[in-house]
Scaffold this active site. Structure first.
Site, PDB file in Angstrom:
ATOM      1  N   CYS A 181     -10.911  -2.314   3.305  1.00 58.37           N
ATOM      2  CA  CYS A 181     -10.484  -1.526   4.814  1.00 58.37           C
ATOM      3  C   CYS A 181     -11.924  -0.989   5.832  1.00 58.37           C
ATOM      4  O   CYS A 181     -11.825  -0.734   7.084  1.00 58.37           O
ATOM      5  CB  CYS A 181     -10.078   0.146   4.566  1.00 58.37           C
ATOM      6  SG  CYS A 181      -8.606  -0.397   3.444  1.00 58.37           S
ATOM      7  N   HIS A 223     -10.183   4.079  11.082  1.00 64.50           N
ATOM      8  CA  HIS A 223      -9.107   3.027  10.105  1.00 64.50           C
ATOM      9  C   HIS A 223      -7.479   3.740  10.498  1.00 64.50           C
ATOM     10  O   HIS A 223      -7.259   5.327  10.279  1.00 64.50           O
ATOM     11  CB  HIS A 223     -10.068   2.776   8.146  1.00 64.50           C
ATOM     12  CG  HIS A 223      -8.851   2.487   7.955  1.00 64.50           C
ATOM     13  ND1 HIS A 223      -8.452   0.841   8.147  1.00 64.50           N
ATOM     14  CD2 HIS A 223      -8.531   2.765   6.702  1.00 64.50           C
ATOM     15  CE1 HIS A 223      -7.229   0.332   7.535  1.00 64.50           C
ATOM     16  NE2 HIS A 223      -7.713   1.339   6.349  1.00 64.50           N
ATOM     17  N   ASN A 254      -1.480  -0.459   7.707  1.00 66.55           N
ATOM     18  CA  ASN A 254      -2.595  -0.893   7.687  1.00 66.55           C
ATOM     19  C   ASN A 254      -2.974  -1.333   7.118  1.00 66.55           C
ATOM     20  O   ASN A 254      -2.139  -2.367   6.535  1.00 66.55           O
ATOM     21  CB  ASN A 254      -2.552   0.295   6.424  1.00 66.55           C
ATOM     22  CG  ASN A 254      -4.175   0.298   4.871  1.00 66.55           C
ATOM     23  OD1 ASN A 254      -5.045  -0.643   6.098  1.00 66.55           O
ATOM     24  ND2 ASN A 254      -4.391   1.435   4.548  1.00 66.55           N
TER      25      ASN A 254
HETATM   26  N1  COA Z   1       9.789   6.759  -0.138  1.00 65.73           N
HETATM   27  C1  COA Z   1       9.889   7.958  -0.592  1.00 65.73           C
HETATM   28  N2  COA Z   1       9.333   8.837  -2.207  1.00 65.73           N
HETATM   29  C2  COA Z   1       8.565   8.410  -2.635  1.00 65.73           C
HETATM   30  C3  COA Z   1       7.780   6.958  -1.448  1.00 65.73           C
HETATM   31  C4  COA Z   1       8.610   6.096  -0.906  1.00 65.73           C
HETATM   32  N3  COA Z   1       7.543   5.567  -0.876  1.00 65.73           N
HETATM   33  N4  COA Z   1       6.377   6.687  -2.380  1.00 65.73           N
HETATM   34  C5  COA Z   1       6.066   8.232  -3.464  1.00 65.73           C
HETATM   35  N5  COA Z   1       7.433   9.106  -2.952  1.00 65.73           N
HETATM   36  C6  COA Z   1       7.581  10.593  -3.650  1.00 65.73           C
HETATM   37  C7  COA Z   1       6.916  10.416  -5.481  1.00 65.73           C
HETATM   38  O1  COA Z   1       7.276   8.939  -6.246  1.00 65.73           O
HETATM   39  C8  COA Z   1       7.066  11.625  -5.417  1.00 65.73           C
HETATM   40  O2  COA Z   1       7.820  12.582  -5.730  1.00 65.73           O
HETATM   41  P1  COA Z   1       7.982  13.022  -6.573  1.00 65.73           P
HETATM   42  O3  COA Z   1       7.762  14.708  -6.348  1.00 65.73           O
HETATM   43  O4  COA Z   1       9.558  13.237  -7.044  1.00 65.73           O
HETATM   44  O5  COA Z   1       7.638  12.811  -7.897  1.00 65.73           O
HETATM   45  C9  COA Z   1       6.381  12.270  -3.908  1.00 65.73           C
HETATM   46  O6  COA Z   1       7.075  11.017  -2.426  1.00 65.73           O
HETATM   47  C10 COA Z   1       5.572  12.809  -3.215  1.00 65.73           C
HETATM   48  O7  COA Z   1       4.503  11.638  -3.965  1.00 65.73           O
HETATM   49  P2  COA Z   1       3.187  11.637  -3.341  1.00 65.73           P
HETATM   50  O8  COA Z   1       2.340  10.190  -4.205  1.00 65.73           O
HETATM   51  O9  COA Z   1       2.872  12.478  -4.054  1.00 65.73           O
HETATM   52  O10 COA Z   1       3.060  11.416  -2.009  1.00 65.73           O
HETATM   53  P3  COA Z   1       2.247  11.397  -0.811  1.00 65.73           P
HETATM   54  O11 COA Z   1       2.402  12.611   0.634  1.00 65.73           O
HETATM   55  O12 COA Z   1       0.641  11.558  -0.871  1.00 65.73           O
HETATM   56  O13 COA Z   1       2.529  10.192   0.242  1.00 65.73           O
HETATM   57  C11 COA Z   1       1.181   8.120  -0.107  1.00 65.73           C
HETATM   58  C12 COA Z   1       1.803   9.297  -0.234  1.00 65.73           C
HETATM   59  C13 COA Z   1       0.713   7.034  -0.289  1.00 65.73           C
HETATM   60  C14 COA Z   1       1.967   7.615   1.624  1.00 65.73           C
HETATM   61  C15 COA Z   1      -0.254   8.767   0.419  1.00 65.73           C
HETATM   62  O14 COA Z   1      -0.664   9.293  -0.473  1.00 65.73           O
HETATM   63  C16 COA Z   1      -1.375   8.493   1.292  1.00 65.73           C
HETATM   64  O15 COA Z   1      -1.268   7.502   2.703  1.00 65.73           O
HETATM   65  N6  COA Z   1      -2.331   8.116   0.475  1.00 65.73           N
HETATM   66  C17 COA Z   1      -3.882   7.425   1.158  1.00 65.73           C
HETATM   67  C18 COA Z   1      -3.298   5.739   1.155  1.00 65.73           C
HETATM   68  C19 COA Z   1      -4.370   4.927   2.031  1.00 65.73           C
HETATM   69  O16 COA Z   1      -4.367   5.564   3.091  1.00 65.73           O
HETATM   70  N7  COA Z   1      -4.503   4.195   1.543  1.00 65.73           N
HETATM   71  C20 COA Z   1      -5.451   3.089   1.620  1.00 65.73           C
HETATM   72  C21 COA Z   1      -7.139   3.837   2.172  1.00 65.73           C
HETATM   73  S1  COA Z   1      -8.014   2.514   3.093  1.00 65.73           S
END
Ligand code: COA
Length: 332
Positions: A114, A255, A285
């Protein structure tokens, strides 16, 4: 000495829209969850026969047309992508150059995920300042749908397809010049974001494995925290180094990974809502294409004017990061 100036911007997005409701039919998720946790409402998906180079070409045509630079005067093409037409070779940049009808131009790809667009901007700047090249076409293009696992709700909700391109050219006028670019990496965090299989680090051992070998895997929660920290630190450093206040930035272009990351970084830097450019709601993204697509958005909606100062801020797999202070310096 020559300086490097950002002359133009262009972008392309495929027609097909994949909404959060569409994704909720594919994996256990909902529009409410995705909107709240990421700010993403929809993303674009390229047609089956539409390649990364096809999208790059469309974005590049706009950037060339808007630049006032003749196509035969382009002496280098660089493409940032993690979803190339072909893994290893030939590079997507060579295919784009061929499709644009560029003769024997130097063309190559780089891999910085990215952060790719900030990296290729820095390479273009260095080639121009050294006097080796004059007009460099840089392209970030991604067909991330081709390397996304649509059974993994932790990743498939985030990514989309699209392309952005820009022309960077030599100038003698320092007021037009890219002020500074800061790039870095830390392989300690390599396992946060990976396409692990298929390379020499994790070779294929069966044909079955090959089908899914390039899918992205991500430790989302850890990536989120490192993203906020890195994006903020990077911008503080480049502003301090150049003695520029954040209030002097007309458009802050982070980004586009997740609205919560963008908001946290914008708030930490005391950026106003008007300064921060957000397109993640519409496109998700798009990795190396995200920053030029966002610049194109403000260009096409009329809010980017000649001479205005852009602050670019990227973060991605590797880990890689980069920031850039760039006045928009069109020739026409
Ligand atoms: N829909 C519903 N529930 C979801 C889900 C989805 N698409 N994805 C994850 N969950 C659930 C998980 O299983 C977890 O459940 P649990 O509490 O029962 O275990 C809960 O939601 C929380 O998961 P978590 O991974 O802590 O969520 P989060 O708030 O961190 O959000 C992302 C997940 C991926 C959206 C977030 O971590 C993110 O954006 N990270 C950065 C990603 C990024 O920028 N990547 C590219 C970098 S260039």
């Amino acid at each position: 000495m020559s300086y490097a100036a950002l002359r133009s911007i262009g972008a392309y997005v495929p027609k097909k829209i994949l909404s959060n409701d569409d994704l909720a039919k594919m994996v256990d998720t909902s529009d409410e969850w995705i909107s709240k946790r990421t700010g993403i409402k929809e993303r674009r998906i390229a047609a089956k026969d539409e390649t990364t180079s096809d999208m790059g070409v469309e974005a590049a045509k706009k950037a060339i047309e808007r630049s006032g630079i003749e196509i035969e005067d382009i002496d280098m093409v660089i493409c940032a992508t993690i979803s190339p037409d072909y893994f290893c070779m030939p590079s997507t940049a060579t295919i784009i150059a061929k499709k644009l009808g560029l003769g024997n131009t130097t063309a190559f790809d780089i891999s910085a995920a990215c952060t790719g667009f900030v990296y290729i901007l820095s390479i273009a700047k260095a080639f121009i300042e050294s006097g080796m090249k004059k007009n460099i076409l840089i392209i970030g293009s991604e067909k991330l749908s081709a390397i996304t696992d649509y059974t993994d709700r932790g990743t498939c909700i985030l990514f989309g397809d699209g392309a952005g391109a820009a022309m960077v050219s030599a100038t003698q006028n320092i007021d037009e010049a890219i002020i500074d670019i800061n790039t870095g990496s830390d392989g300690t965090y390599a396992d946060l974001l990976m396409s692990p299989n298929g390379g020499t680090g994790s070779p294929h051992d069966s044909l079955d494995q090959e089908a899914t070998s390039c899918f992205m895997q991500m430790k989302g929660n850890e990536t989120f925290k490192v993203a906020v920290r890195t994006l903020t630190k990077d911008v503080v450093e480049i502003l301090e180094k150049n003695n520029i206040e954040s209030s002097a930035i007309k458009h802050f272009i982070p980004h586009q990974a997740n609205y919560r990351i963008i908001k946290a970084v914008g708030d930490a830097l005391k950026m106003t809502k008007e300064q921060v450019v957000v397109t993640v709601d519409k496109y998700g993204n798009t990795s190396g294409a995200s920053i030029p697509m966002a610049i194109n958005e403000i260009y096409e909606n009329g809010s980017l004017k000649s001479g205005e100062l852009l602050l670019l801020d990227a973060f991605g797999g590797g880990l890689t990061w980069g920031s850039a202070l760039v006045p928009f310096s069109p020739l026409k």
